[in-house]
Design a protein around this motif. Structure first.
Motif, mmCIF file in Angstrom:
data_model
loop_
_atom_site.group_PDB
_atom_site.id
_atom_site.type_symbol
_atom_site.label_atom_id
_atom_site.label_comp_id
_atom_site.label_asym_id
_atom_site.label_seq_id
_atom_site.Cartn_x
_atom_site.Cartn_y
_atom_site.Cartn_z
ATOM 1 N N ASP A 103 0.865 -1.176 0.000
ATOM 2 C CA ASP A 103 0.000 0.000 0.000
ATOM 3 C C ASP A 103 0.908 1.235 0.000
ATOM 4 N N PRO A 104 0.853 2.066 -1.056
ATOM 5 C CA PRO A 104 1.755 3.228 -1.120
ATOM 6 C C PRO A 104 1.671 4.129 0.110
ATOM 7 N N ALA A 105 0.522 4.134 0.770
ATOM 8 C CA ALA A 105 0.350 5.013 1.926
ATOM 9 C C ALA A 105 1.264 4.633 3.088
ATOM 10 N N THR A 106 1.699 3.386 3.148
ATOM 11 C CA THR A 106 2.537 2.964 4.273
ATOM 12 C C THR A 106 4.004 3.343 4.082
ATOM 13 N N GLY A 107 4.411 3.625 2.836
ATOM 14 C CA GLY A 107 5.813 3.931 2.582
ATOM 15 C C GLY A 107 6.738 2.820 3.041
ATOM 16 N N ALA A 108 6.327 1.572 2.805
ATOM 17 C CA ALA A 108 7.032 0.417 3.368
ATOM 18 C C ALA A 108 8.499 0.374 2.963
ATOM 19 N N GLY A 109 8.797 0.670 1.691
ATOM 20 C CA GLY A 109 10.183 0.614 1.246
ATOM 21 C C GLY A 109 11.084 1.520 2.054
ATOM 22 N N ASP A 110 10.620 2.745 2.312
ATOM 23 C CA ASP A 110 11.423 3.693 3.085
ATOM 24 C C ASP A 110 11.524 3.280 4.551
ATOM 25 N N VAL A 111 10.438 2.753 5.098
ATOM 26 C CA VAL A 111 10.465 2.324 6.505
ATOM 27 C C VAL A 111 11.435 1.155 6.690
ATOM 28 N N ILE A 112 11.361 0.192 5.792
ATOM 29 C CA ILE A 112 12.294 -0.939 5.859
ATOM 30 C C ILE A 112 13.728 -0.435 5.716
ATOM 31 N N SER A 113 13.941 0.523 4.810
ATOM 32 C CA SER A 113 15.270 1.084 4.599
ATOM 33 C C SER A 113 15.807 1.732 5.872
ATOM 34 N N GLN A 114 14.953 2.435 6.598
ATOM 35 C CA GLN A 114 15.378 3.053 7.858
ATOM 36 C C GLN A 114 15.820 2.000 8.872
ATOM 37 N N HIS A 115 15.112 0.882 8.902
ATOM 38 C CA HIS A 115 15.486 -0.197 9.823
ATOM 39 C C HIS A 115 16.784 -0.883 9.377
ATOM 40 N N ILE A 116 17.001 -0.937 8.091
ATOM 41 C CA ILE A 116 18.272 -1.474 7.605
ATOM 42 C C ILE A 116 19.427 -0.589 8.056
ATOM 43 N N GLU A 117 19.242 0.725 7.958
ATOM 44 C CA GLU A 117 20.281 1.643 8.416
ATOM 45 C C GLU A 117 20.580 1.425 9.901
ATOM 46 N N GLN A 118 19.535 1.239 10.694
ATOM 47 C CA GLN A 118 19.714 0.958 12.117
ATOM 48 C C GLN A 118 20.484 -0.344 12.326
ATOM 49 N N ALA A 119 20.115 -1.374 11.565
ATOM 50 C CA ALA A 119 20.769 -2.676 11.697
ATOM 51 C C ALA A 119 22.250 -2.591 11.335
ATOM 52 N N LEU A 120 22.570 -1.832 10.286
ATOM 53 C CA LEU A 120 23.969 -1.690 9.884
ATOM 54 C C LEU A 120 24.775 -0.976 10.961
ATOM 55 N N LYS A 121 24.168 -0.008 11.627
ATOM 56 C CA LYS A 121 24.851 0.687 12.724
ATOM 57 C C LYS A 121 25.100 -0.251 13.902
ATOM 58 N N GLN A 122 24.252 -1.282 14.037
ATOM 59 C CA GLN A 122 24.391 -2.246 15.125
ATOM 60 C C GLN A 122 25.333 -3.400 14.768
ATOM 61 N N GLY A 123 25.943 -3.340 13.606
ATOM 62 C CA GLY A 123 26.949 -4.330 13.263
ATOM 63 C C GLY A 123 26.563 -5.339 12.210
ATOM 64 N N ALA A 124 25.367 -5.240 11.656
ATOM 65 C CA ALA A 124 24.977 -6.176 10.597
ATOM 66 C C ALA A 124 25.754 -5.875 9.326
ATOM 67 N N GLU A 125 26.070 -6.932 8.583
ATOM 68 C CA GLU A 125 26.772 -6.804 7.314
ATOM 69 C C GLU A 125 25.906 -7.278 6.148
ATOM 70 N N ALA A 126 24.768 -7.858 6.454
ATOM 71 C CA ALA A 126 23.789 -8.297 5.459
ATOM 72 C C ALA A 126 22.420 -8.236 6.114
ATOM 73 N N ILE A 127 21.388 -8.183 5.298
ATOM 74 C CA ILE A 127 20.014 -8.067 5.778
ATOM 75 C C ILE A 127 19.185 -9.198 5.201
ATOM 76 N N VAL A 128 18.363 -9.793 6.047
ATOM 77 C CA VAL A 128 17.381 -10.784 5.595
ATOM 78 C C VAL A 128 16.007 -10.158 5.748
ATOM 79 N N LEU A 129 15.229 -10.138 4.678
ATOM 80 C CA LEU A 129 13.870 -9.591 4.729
ATOM 81 C C LEU A 129 12.954 -10.637 5.347
ATOM 82 N N GLY A 130 12.311 -10.289 6.451
ATOM 83 C CA GLY A 130 11.605 -11.261 7.276
ATOM 84 C C GLY A 130 10.140 -11.433 6.967
#
Length: 236
Positions: free
Chosen positions: A153-180
């Motif tokens: 649903d475009p209203a949720t902006g899911a791509g950008d929200v997921i991207s923000q969480h990826i940025e957080q994960a990378l700051k916490q030491g992740a080197e790869a992301i699995v979409l859950g």
């Protein structure tokens, strides 16, 4: 021709169609994808309650696929809903997209993180991380708090929200992301380009592993927890 059954444990046809597209895109030329979904159960699987309701319909659909000649199965829910039950009752090997995604991530990075949908799915996935032996390799399981059926649903902006969480994960030491979530499959390539790290979607990962198991004629062990049950007639 190898037949791999990819089963959506929920009853939402649009999700099944998206899962089927991802599965066919990942499949080798000698692999035919048998895409199906449960005929009964929840519209989406968001936590343990939905997961429990989904199992009977999912197992019945997977049994039908096996009668159609499936040489391996994929459970297309990141919670790996009913994975043990499916491995016990089916003749062909069964791969869950959650376990497959984590295995592929561990081959591509020393530490990875999972970004999923709702917070109530986090304990299920975290338990699976430990069970599969990835507790020391998974830096975090993060929830976008976007419902499964609202991901596109475009209203949720899911791509950008997921991207923000990826940025957080990378700051916490992740080197790869699995979409859950199987519903996040369409975001994988854009997110990988945006962040410059491997972004693994479980459907493609599971199709690749399941295809190889079928190609080798591999069989599930019948010693221990996946021993053949005696009451399979309950699924008929």
């Amino acid at each position: 021709m190898i037949r791999v059954a990819v089963t959506n444990p929920n009853t939402t046809a649009s999700m099944t169609e998206g899962i089927a597209r991802a599965a066919r895109a990942a499949a080798a030329p000698d692999v035919e994808i048998l895409a199906g979904q449960s005929a009964q159960g929840p519209e989406a699987i968001e936590g343990p309650f939905d997961g429990a309701l989904a199992v009977p319909g999912m197992l019945a659909q997977m049994r039908r696929a096996e009668l159609e000649g499936a040489g391996a199965h994929v459970i297309a829910c990141f919670d790996d809903t009913g994975l043990d039950a499916a491995r016990a009752c089916l003749s062909a090997p069964v791969v869950g997209i959650g376990e497959a995604g984590m295995h592929i991530a561990a081959l591509l990075a020393h530490r990875f993180a999972v970004v999923t949908t709702l917070s109530r799915s986090v304990p299920v996935i975290s338990d699976n991380v430990r069970r599969y032996g990835f507790a020391e390799r998974c830096s975090a399981v993060l929830a976008s708090d976007i419902p499964v059926l609202a991901l596109h649903d475009p209203a949720t902006g899911a791509g950008d929200v997921i991207s923000q969480h990826i940025e957080q994960a990378l700051k916490q030491g992740a080197e790869a992301i699995v979409l859950g979530c199987a519903g996040m499959t369409d975001f994988a390539r854009a997110l990988e380009q945006r962040h410059g790290v491997p972004v693994i979607e479980g459907v493609g990962a599971a199709v690749g592993l399941a295809s190889q198991l079928a190609r080798q004629g591999a069989q599930t062990s019948r010693i221990g927890v996946w021993a053949r049950p005696t009451r399979l007639s309950l699924l008929d």
